[in-house]
Scaffold this motif. Structure first.
Motif, PDB file in Angstrom:
ATOM      1  N   GLN A  31       0.064 -10.938  14.784  1.00 35.50           N
ATOM      2  CA  GLN A  31       0.996  -9.870  14.420  1.00 35.50           C
ATOM      3  C   GLN A  31       0.636  -9.290  13.055  1.00 35.50           C
ATOM      4  OE1 GLN A  31       5.010 -11.523  14.833  1.00 35.50           O
ATOM      5  NE2 GLN A  31       5.416  -9.891  16.296  1.00 35.50           N
ATOM      6  N   GLN A  32       0.277 -10.149  12.125  1.00 33.08           N
ATOM      7  CA  GLN A  32      -0.103  -9.678  10.802  1.00 33.08           C
ATOM      8  C   GLN A  32      -1.379  -8.845  10.861  1.00 33.08           C
ATOM      9  OE1 GLN A  32      -0.251 -13.448   8.820  1.00 33.08           O
ATOM     10  NE2 GLN A  32       1.889 -13.368   8.186  1.00 33.08           N
ATOM     11  N   VAL A  33      -2.354  -9.290  11.651  1.00 32.36           N
ATOM     12  CA  VAL A  33      -3.595  -8.521  11.813  1.00 32.36           C
ATOM     13  C   VAL A  33      -3.289  -7.170  12.438  1.00 32.36           C
ATOM     14  CG1 VAL A  33      -5.824  -8.441  13.017  1.00 32.36           C
ATOM     15  CG2 VAL A  33      -5.084 -10.563  11.923  1.00 32.36           C
ATOM     16  N   LYS A  34      -2.393  -7.159  13.416  1.00 36.25           N
ATOM     17  CA  LYS A  34      -2.028  -5.910  14.084  1.00 36.25           C
ATOM     18  C   LYS A  34      -1.387  -4.931  13.102  1.00 36.25           C
ATOM     19  CE  LYS A  34       0.640  -4.348  18.103  1.00 36.25           C
ATOM     20  NZ  LYS A  34       1.499  -4.798  19.213  1.00 36.25           N
ATOM     21  N   ILE A  35      -0.429  -5.404  12.313  1.00 32.19           N
ATOM     22  CA  ILE A  35       0.244  -4.538  11.351  1.00 32.19           C
ATOM     23  C   ILE A  35      -0.733  -4.069  10.279  1.00 32.19           C
ATOM     24  CG2 ILE A  35       2.055  -4.421   9.585  1.00 32.19           C
ATOM     25  CD1 ILE A  35       2.958  -4.447  12.623  1.00 32.19           C
ATOM     26  N   LEU A  36      -1.547  -4.959   9.787  1.00 26.93           N
ATOM     27  CA  LEU A  36      -2.536  -4.586   8.779  1.00 26.93           C
ATOM     28  C   LEU A  36      -3.504  -3.546   9.341  1.00 26.93           C
ATOM     29  CD1 LEU A  36      -3.575  -5.015   5.923  1.00 26.93           C
ATOM     30  CD2 LEU A  36      -4.874  -6.985   6.769  1.00 26.93           C
ATOM     31  N   SER A  37      -3.915  -3.709  10.575  1.00 26.19           N
ATOM     32  CA  SER A  37      -4.811  -2.741  11.220  1.00 26.19           C
ATOM     33  C   SER A  37      -4.148  -1.379  11.328  1.00 26.19           C
ATOM     34  CB  SER A  37      -5.211  -3.230  12.616  1.00 26.19           C
ATOM     35  OG  SER A  37      -5.922  -4.435  12.528  1.00 26.19           O
ATOM     36  N   ILE A  38      -2.878  -1.362  11.709  1.00 27.66           N
ATOM     37  CA  ILE A  38      -2.144  -0.090  11.800  1.00 27.66           C
ATOM     38  C   ILE A  38      -2.118   0.592  10.441  1.00 27.66           C
ATOM     39  CG2 ILE A  38       0.154   0.938  12.142  1.00 27.66           C
ATOM     40  CD1 ILE A  38       0.582  -1.231  14.349  1.00 27.66           C
ATOM     41  N   LEU A  39      -1.847  -0.162   9.401  1.00 35.61           N
ATOM     42  CA  LEU A  39      -1.759   0.416   8.057  1.00 35.61           C
ATOM     43  C   LEU A  39      -3.106   0.920   7.555  1.00 35.61           C
ATOM     44  CD1 LEU A  39       0.717  -2.119   6.445  1.00 35.61           C
ATOM     45  CD2 LEU A  39       1.185   0.256   7.078  1.00 35.61           C
ATOM     46  N   VAL A  40      -4.180   0.288   7.989  1.00 38.41           N
ATOM     47  CA  VAL A  40      -5.516   0.742   7.584  1.00 38.41           C
ATOM     48  C   VAL A  40      -5.895   2.005   8.348  1.00 38.41           C
ATOM     49  CG1 VAL A  40      -7.980   0.151   7.668  1.00 38.41           C
ATOM     50  CG2 VAL A  40      -6.325  -1.515   6.797  1.00 38.41           C
ATOM     51  N   VAL A  41      -5.597   2.034   9.646  1.00 42.42           N
ATOM     52  CA  VAL A  41      -5.990   3.170  10.482  1.00 42.42           C
ATOM     53  C   VAL A  41      -5.044   4.356  10.318  1.00 42.42           C
ATOM     54  CG1 VAL A  41      -6.306   3.928  12.879  1.00 42.42           C
ATOM     55  CG2 VAL A  41      -7.146   1.689  12.150  1.00 42.42           C
ATOM     56  N   GLU A  42      -3.746   4.086  10.229  1.00 48.02           N
ATOM     57  CA  GLU A  42      -2.720   5.127  10.128  1.00 48.02           C
ATOM     58  C   GLU A  42      -1.877   4.899   8.880  1.00 48.02           C
ATOM     59  OE1 GLU A  42      -2.181   7.745  12.080  1.00 48.02           O
ATOM     60  OE2 GLU A  42      -3.765   7.256  13.495  1.00 48.02           O
ATOM     61  N   PRO A  43      -2.407   5.182   7.700  1.00 46.77           N
ATOM     62  CA  PRO A  43      -1.664   4.881   6.475  1.00 46.77           C
ATOM     63  C   PRO A  43      -0.316   5.589   6.366  1.00 46.77           C
ATOM     64  CG  PRO A  43      -3.859   5.777   5.978  1.00 46.77           C
ATOM     65  CD  PRO A  43      -3.698   5.778   7.453  1.00 46.77           C
ATOM     66  N   ALA A  44      -0.142   6.706   7.066  1.00 47.28           N
ATOM     67  CA  ALA A  44       1.128   7.431   7.011  1.00 47.28           C
ATOM     68  C   ALA A  44       2.249   6.675   7.722  1.00 47.28           C
ATOM     69  CB  ALA A  44       0.964   8.820   7.621  1.00 47.28           C
ATOM     70  N   THR A  45       1.891   5.727   8.580  1.00 41.14           N
ATOM     71  CA  THR A  45       2.883   4.929   9.316  1.00 41.14           C
ATOM     72  C   THR A  45       3.242   3.737   8.452  1.00 41.14           C
ATOM     73  OG1 THR A  45       1.715   5.543  11.317  1.00 41.14           O
ATOM     74  CG2 THR A  45       3.345   3.829  11.534  1.00 41.14           C
ATOM     75  N   GLY A  46       3.935   3.994   7.354  1.00 41.63           N
ATOM     76  CA  GLY A  46       4.098   2.926   6.389  1.00 41.63           C
ATOM     77  C   GLY A  46       5.492   2.454   6.091  1.00 41.63           C
ATOM     78  N   SER A  47       6.513   2.946   6.777  1.00 43.20           N
ATOM     79  CA  SER A  47       7.841   2.395   6.507  1.00 43.20           C
ATOM     80  C   SER A  47       8.069   1.200   7.434  1.00 43.20           C
ATOM     81  CB  SER A  47       8.932   3.445   6.711  1.00 43.20           C
ATOM     82  OG  SER A  47       9.175   3.671   8.083  1.00 43.20           O
ATOM     83  N   ILE A  48       8.919   0.310   6.981  1.00 40.31           N
ATOM     84  CA  ILE A  48       9.250  -0.875   7.789  1.00 40.31           C
ATOM     85  C   ILE A  48       9.804  -0.426   9.141  1.00 40.31           C
ATOM     86  CG2 ILE A  48      10.740  -2.914   7.945  1.00 40.31           C
ATOM     87  CD1 ILE A  48       8.797  -3.442   5.816  1.00 40.31           C
ATOM     88  N   ARG A  49      10.685   0.580   9.117  1.00 41.18           N
ATOM     89  CA  ARG A  49      11.293   1.075  10.361  1.00 41.18           C
ATOM     90  C   ARG A  49      10.223   1.625  11.308  1.00 41.18           C
ATOM     91  NH1 ARG A  49      16.009   1.764  12.113  1.00 41.18           N
ATOM     92  NH2 ARG A  49      17.065   1.612  10.124  1.00 41.18           N
ATOM     93  N   GLN A  50       9.307   2.444  10.786  1.00 37.50           N
ATOM     94  CA  GLN A  50       8.246   3.007  11.630  1.00 37.50           C
ATOM     95  C   GLN A  50       7.394   1.899  12.242  1.00 37.50           C
ATOM     96  OE1 GLN A  50       6.505   5.559   8.613  1.00 37.50           O
ATOM     97  NE2 GLN A  50       6.964   7.356   9.859  1.00 37.50           N
ATOM     98  N   LEU A  51       7.036   0.921  11.433  1.00 38.24           N
ATOM     99  CA  LEU A  51       6.215  -0.183  11.941  1.00 38.24           C
ATOM    100  C   LEU A  51       6.967  -0.989  12.996  1.00 38.24           C
ATOM    101  CD1 LEU A  51       4.663  -1.339   8.553  1.00 38.24           C
ATOM    102  CD2 LEU A  51       3.437  -0.267  10.463  1.00 38.24           C
TER     103      LEU A  51
END
Length: 140
Positions: A31-51
């Motif tokens: 789960q942590q790798v998945k969230i970190l990957s999302i933040l690296v690929v889509e930095p605009a998707t950065g609020s807790i709610r969006q994630l």
């Protein structure tokens, strides 16, 4: 196509244990790798709610995941420049480097073996990969 599938399977049998070994050395959950990957690929998707919405988990669960990533210094929370009330989660340099390393280690494993190919086989492989790339670009 059947021959290609068999050859691809043989490559996967060789690479998958090495890729998993690389992933296991991260000391992060999937789960942590998945969230970190999302933040690296889509930095605009950065609020807790969006994630949380994107991954289908509760806000509390996402807060915990982000906190653990923060503890590993992979992400940090920053104030949104457009709305001071909102805190954004962004990947740190270490977080981006970790994902890059994970992805590039797979490529390194594949390419390390290619240097043992005969030049004719390598040329044929390059021609085939170029053809696949052209087909993918044309479909885009």
């Amino acid at each position: 196509m059947a021959e290609l599938e068999q050859a691809h399977h043989a490559v996967e049998v060789f690479l998958i244990p090495k890729i998993l070994e690389s992933m296991m050395s991260l000391r992060l959950t999937m789960q942590q790798v998945k969230i970190l990957s999302i933040l690296v690929v889509e930095p605009a998707t950065g609020s807790i709610r969006q994630l949380a919405d994107l991954t289908g988990v509760s806000l509390a669960t996402m807060s915990g995941i982000v906190q653990r990533l923060e503890d590993h210094e992979m992400v940090e929370r920053v104030t949104d420049p457009e709305d001071q009330r909102v805190r954004r989660v962004v990947a740190t340099a270490l977080g981006r480097q970790t994902i890059r390393k994970l992805i590039s280690s797979n490529r390194e494993l594949e390419y390390a073996q290619l240097e043992h190919l005969a030049i004719e086989d390598l040329a044929a492989l390059v021609q085939g990969v170029r053809a696949v790339a052209q087909t993918l670009n044309a479909a885009d």
